[in-house]
Design an enzyme around this catalytic site. Sequence first.
Site, PDB file in Angstrom:
ATOM      1  CB  SER A 145       2.802  56.639 106.884  1.00 10.68           C
ATOM      2  OG  SER A 145       1.441  56.326 106.814  1.00 10.68           O
ATOM      3  CG  HIS A 209       5.107  56.918 102.926  1.00 13.17           C
ATOM      4  ND1 HIS A 209       4.152  56.404 102.076  1.00 13.17           N
ATOM      5  CD2 HIS A 209       4.421  57.418 103.988  1.00 13.17           C
ATOM      6  CE1 HIS A 209       2.956  56.579 102.593  1.00 13.17           C
ATOM      7  NE2 HIS A 209       3.097  57.197 103.750  1.00 13.17           N
TER       8      HIS A 209
END
Length: 243
Positions: A145, A209
């Site tokens: 991610s 993220h």
Amino acid sequence: MIGNWDVTVGRVLRTPSAPVTYGLIALCCLLFLAGPAAGLNPAYGTGDALLAAQRAYFHRWGVVPAELFQGSPRAALTPATALFVHGSWVHLLGNMLFLYVFGAMTEERMGRIRFTLFYVGCGCLALLGYAAANAASEQSLVGASGAISAVLGAFLYLFPGARVTSLLPFLFFLPLRFPAWVVLPFWASLQWLAAGRASQGPGVAYLAHLVGFGLGFLYAWGFRRTTRVRAAPAPAPEGENQP
């Protein structure tokens, strides 16, 4: 995982040649299918034995913040290995969808070698950023991610006007096309809000993220400035100037 499917994206523009992107997708899928998280390898058993194998696998190859900064050579390598490990089918498919959509064009613009170093470097830094902010956590952190978020950040800078097909729940999942400068900041805002509500423990590493997204955007900014300087024509010698 990149998000909670608040925004689902489709193909963007034409299909470029992107062997690194497709190779990363293939590698992540193969490792997932061979590991215990897929539940398909009989060598890991079933039931409690499978769950124990999954925990041991994630602890071995994932980032454990409480162990990362203790000087262990094995733990020091986990930010790189964790990029290729995923915890579930949804985790894998969600990440690979975003990499498939946004990675190809970003790779084509950067070049294969530069994109590979960018992907791995930003992915490791995103995981390190999360680990530093949760240094006492003993939960294993796995997944691409952070690296894929960096790809999204770079894509936003490199292709702000690219049209992205999005499915929005509050509009009954009607497929709508928006420019990247609308979709990707909206996605980043959702990550920011979710990170503020997230608690320590198992779940989505929203902070990774955000770190990856910021790093990717900054890298693309520096990349464009560097390439523009290199591409600028040299001034003509004085004798070649036209009167």
